[in-house]
Design a protein around this motif. Sequence first.
Motif, PDB file in Angstrom:
ATOM      1  N   ILE A   5       1.024  -1.189  -0.005  1.00 50.05           N
ATOM      2  CA  ILE A   5       0.092  -0.192  -0.056  1.00 50.05           C
ATOM      3  C   ILE A   5       0.832   1.200  -0.146  1.00 50.05           C
ATOM      4  O   ILE A   5       0.206   2.298  -0.520  1.00 50.05           O
ATOM      5  CB  ILE A   5      -0.963  -0.033   1.365  1.00 50.05           C
ATOM      6  N   ILE A   6       2.028   1.212   0.524  1.00 49.17           N
ATOM      7  CA  ILE A   6       3.065   2.332   0.382  1.00 49.17           C
ATOM      8  C   ILE A   6       4.453   1.780  -0.169  1.00 49.17           C
ATOM      9  O   ILE A   6       4.840   0.451   0.278  1.00 49.17           O
ATOM     10  CB  ILE A   6       3.154   2.813   1.885  1.00 49.17           C
ATOM     11  N   ALA A   7       4.935   2.490  -1.007  1.00 54.80           N
ATOM     12  CA  ALA A   7       6.414   2.174  -1.726  1.00 54.80           C
ATOM     13  C   ALA A   7       7.021   3.377  -1.498  1.00 54.80           C
ATOM     14  O   ALA A   7       6.645   4.372  -2.085  1.00 54.80           O
ATOM     15  CB  ALA A   7       6.064   1.758  -2.987  1.00 54.80           C
ATOM     16  N   ILE A   8       8.456   3.593  -0.966  1.00 56.81           N
ATOM     17  CA  ILE A   8       9.399   4.496  -0.732  1.00 56.81           C
ATOM     18  C   ILE A   8      10.527   3.933  -1.500  1.00 56.81           C
ATOM     19  O   ILE A   8      10.958   2.748  -1.263  1.00 56.81           O
ATOM     20  CB  ILE A   8       9.503   4.647   0.680  1.00 56.81           C
ATOM     21  N   THR A  48       9.666  13.182  10.674  1.00 56.88           N
ATOM     22  CA  THR A  48       9.954  13.763   9.208  1.00 56.88           C
ATOM     23  C   THR A  48       9.395  12.860   8.211  1.00 56.88           C
ATOM     24  O   THR A  48       8.655  13.342   7.360  1.00 56.88           O
ATOM     25  CB  THR A  48      11.493  14.144   8.924  1.00 56.88           C
ATOM     26  N   LEU A  49       9.904  11.509   8.309  1.00 62.21           N
ATOM     27  CA  LEU A  49       9.218  10.636   7.410  1.00 62.21           C
ATOM     28  C   LEU A  49       7.649  10.446   7.528  1.00 62.21           C
ATOM     29  O   LEU A  49       6.977  10.472   6.277  1.00 62.21           O
ATOM     30  CB  LEU A  49       9.937   9.318   7.946  1.00 62.21           C
ATOM     31  N   ILE A  50       7.122  10.510   8.544  1.00 60.67           N
ATOM     32  CA  ILE A  50       5.674  10.576   8.536  1.00 60.67           C
ATOM     33  C   ILE A  50       4.911  11.657   8.074  1.00 60.67           C
ATOM     34  O   ILE A  50       4.175  11.792   7.450  1.00 60.67           O
ATOM     35  CB  ILE A  50       5.107  10.303  10.103  1.00 60.67           C
ATOM     36  N   SER A  51       5.599  12.854   8.261  1.00 57.98           N
ATOM     37  CA  SER A  51       4.999  14.065   7.712  1.00 57.98           C
ATOM     38  C   SER A  51       5.245  13.846   6.100  1.00 57.98           C
ATOM     39  O   SER A  51       4.350  14.408   5.409  1.00 57.98           O
ATOM     40  CB  SER A  51       6.125  15.310   7.991  1.00 57.98           C
ATOM     41  N   MET A  52       6.221  13.408   5.712  1.00 54.19           N
ATOM     42  CA  MET A  52       6.317  13.099   4.262  1.00 54.19           C
ATOM     43  C   MET A  52       5.156  12.331   3.700  1.00 54.19           C
ATOM     44  O   MET A  52       4.607  12.478   2.655  1.00 54.19           O
ATOM     45  CB  MET A  52       7.787  13.007   3.773  1.00 54.19           C
ATOM     46  N   LEU A  53       4.996  11.278   4.426  1.00 55.69           N
ATOM     47  CA  LEU A  53       3.882  10.321   4.055  1.00 55.69           C
ATOM     48  C   LEU A  53       2.645  11.019   4.076  1.00 55.69           C
ATOM     49  O   LEU A  53       1.605  10.579   3.227  1.00 55.69           O
ATOM     50  CB  LEU A  53       4.179   9.137   4.851  1.00 55.69           C
ATOM     51  N   CYS A  54       2.262  11.954   4.829  1.00 53.78           N
ATOM     52  CA  CYS A  54       1.079  12.646   4.960  1.00 53.78           C
ATOM     53  C   CYS A  54       0.856  13.643   4.248  1.00 53.78           C
ATOM     54  O   CYS A  54      -0.210  14.428   4.010  1.00 53.78           O
ATOM     55  CB  CYS A  54       0.926  12.969   6.546  1.00 53.78           C
ATOM     56  N   GLY A  55       2.065  13.988   3.409  1.00 59.71           N
ATOM     57  CA  GLY A  55       1.772  15.031   2.382  1.00 59.71           C
ATOM     58  C   GLY A  55       2.136  16.516   2.953  1.00 59.71           C
ATOM     59  O   GLY A  55       1.777  17.574   2.662  1.00 59.71           O
ATOM     60  N   LEU A  56       2.417  16.399   4.397  1.00 60.60           N
ATOM     61  CA  LEU A  56       2.667  17.571   5.209  1.00 60.60           C
ATOM     62  C   LEU A  56       4.008  18.458   4.457  1.00 60.60           C
ATOM     63  O   LEU A  56       4.073  19.706   4.726  1.00 60.60           O
ATOM     64  CB  LEU A  56       2.801  17.443   6.576  1.00 60.60           C
ATOM     65  N   ILE A  57       4.946  17.631   4.272  1.00 65.71           N
ATOM     66  CA  ILE A  57       6.269  18.495   3.826  1.00 65.71           C
ATOM     67  C   ILE A  57       6.537  17.598   2.563  1.00 65.71           C
ATOM     68  O   ILE A  57       6.102  16.394   2.493  1.00 65.71           O
ATOM     69  CB  ILE A  57       7.278  18.375   4.658  1.00 65.71           C
ATOM     70  N   GLN A  58       7.254  18.185   1.579  1.00 63.90           N
ATOM     71  CA  GLN A  58       7.764  17.560   0.400  1.00 63.90           C
ATOM     72  C   GLN A  58       9.099  17.011   0.653  1.00 63.90           C
ATOM     73  O   GLN A  58       9.951  17.551   1.296  1.00 63.90           O
ATOM     74  CB  GLN A  58       7.649  18.564  -0.806  1.00 63.90           C
ATOM     75  N   PRO A  59       9.423  15.858  -0.130  1.00 63.33           N
ATOM     76  CA  PRO A  59      10.885  15.376   0.028  1.00 63.33           C
ATOM     77  C   PRO A  59      11.716  16.260  -0.719  1.00 63.33           C
ATOM     78  O   PRO A  59      11.223  16.878  -1.725  1.00 63.33           O
ATOM     79  CB  PRO A  59      10.627  13.891  -0.881  1.00 63.33           C
ATOM     80  N   THR A  60      13.008  16.165  -0.568  1.00 65.28           N
ATOM     81  CA  THR A  60      14.000  16.618  -1.368  1.00 65.28           C
ATOM     82  C   THR A  60      14.249  16.024  -2.625  1.00 65.28           C
ATOM     83  O   THR A  60      14.297  16.517  -3.702  1.00 65.28           O
ATOM     84  CB  THR A  60      15.161  16.868  -0.755  1.00 65.28           C
ATOM     85  N   SER A  61      14.177  14.577  -2.720  1.00 66.11           N
ATOM     86  CA  SER A  61      14.240  13.831  -3.694  1.00 66.11           C
ATOM     87  C   SER A  61      13.876  12.704  -3.343  1.00 66.11           C
ATOM     88  O   SER A  61      13.556  12.131  -2.309  1.00 66.11           O
ATOM     89  CB  SER A  61      15.663  13.775  -4.350  1.00 66.11           C
ATOM     90  N   GLY A  62      13.521  11.639  -4.526  1.00 71.85           N
ATOM     91  CA  GLY A  62      13.186  10.321  -4.366  1.00 71.85           C
ATOM     92  C   GLY A  62      11.539   9.917  -4.673  1.00 71.85           C
ATOM     93  O   GLY A  62      11.006  10.940  -5.116  1.00 71.85           O
ATOM     94  N   LYS A  63      11.264   8.831  -4.507  1.00 70.94           N
ATOM     95  CA  LYS A  63       9.804   8.346  -4.783  1.00 70.94           C
ATOM     96  C   LYS A  63       9.112   7.796  -3.775  1.00 70.94           C
ATOM     97  O   LYS A  63       9.660   7.196  -2.886  1.00 70.94           O
ATOM     98  CB  LYS A  63      10.016   7.368  -5.862  1.00 70.94           C
ATOM     99  N   LEU A  64       7.969   8.337  -3.658  1.00 74.54           N
ATOM    100  CA  LEU A  64       6.746   8.118  -2.472  1.00 74.54           C
ATOM    101  C   LEU A  64       5.688   7.973  -3.088  1.00 74.54           C
ATOM    102  O   LEU A  64       4.982   8.606  -3.631  1.00 74.54           O
ATOM    103  CB  LEU A  64       6.740   9.234  -1.527  1.00 74.54           C
ATOM    104  N   GLU A  65       4.916   6.455  -2.966  1.00 69.82           N
ATOM    105  CA  GLU A  65       3.567   6.273  -3.552  1.00 69.82           C
ATOM    106  C   GLU A  65       2.554   5.753  -2.623  1.00 69.82           C
ATOM    107  O   GLU A  65       3.232   5.007  -1.640  1.00 69.82           O
ATOM    108  CB  GLU A  65       3.631   5.346  -4.738  1.00 69.82           C
ATOM    109  N   ILE A  66       1.343   6.095  -2.465  1.00 67.81           N
ATOM    110  CA  ILE A  66       0.314   5.645  -1.514  1.00 67.81           C
ATOM    111  C   ILE A  66      -0.646   4.924  -2.444  1.00 67.81           C
ATOM    112  O   ILE A  66      -1.227   5.769  -3.221  1.00 67.81           O
ATOM    113  CB  ILE A  66       0.071   6.543  -0.511  1.00 67.81           C
TER     114      ILE A  66
END
Length: 250
Positions: A5-8, A48-66
Amino acid sequence: MQENIIAIEGLYKQYEGSEFFSIKDLTLEIPKGTFFGFLGPNGAGKTTLISMLCGLIQPTSGKLEIRGMTYRMQQKQIKQCIGVVPQEYALYPSLTAFENLCFLGSMYGLKKQDLKQKVNYYLDYLGLEAFKHKRIDTYSGGMKRRVNLIAGILHEPEVLFLDEPTVGVDLQSRLVIVDFLKQLHQGGTTILYTSHHLAEVEELCTQIAIIDKGSLFALGTSKELIEQTKTATLEQAFLALTGTNLRDDV
């Protein structure tokens, strides 16, 4: 094969003005229906990781899918399928619990009658029925934590993010919250969870990731992590992987 359900992949986060990465080169897949625990010392990068997964902050780089979706392309759809319970109370202190939850639920587009029924059900389930018309600023910490939890699940999210949901609460409130989270998980909700209560993590989580200095140090069940480090408890395994140095931060 269990659906993820989540891929980082190759995720990095560096805050403006910092010379260090809070998250660096993190790759992780989380299967649907998992009760997934993130462990790490202070400053490890969990929030920080949870905040990126929730869309509250943007990653500097990389891939994140829900659910195969990205915030760049499908932010609205992702927001509809996730619930967030932050460490800080996301409540209006001058409103009652009932008023808070009805207002927050309306933000998800829940219909008035259905929303009221859900609010009353969850307040009763979590032992707050008798206090639902009292202002939040009169509540104890444990009571606020329970209302905070309800606010994150009124729209019945597929994925629930929890950042220290039992921090600073009394034992009775913790037991009620833990039981409620078990029920949510048994009902099919994928839960991602950070906590410093290792006994709680061991009781709840089907998978655990240990993060330190922004990187993934270990991944597995509590039993697997204990066996991997040749220790006797999850606490000992955690210390074996992250060390015993103090992590004071200001």
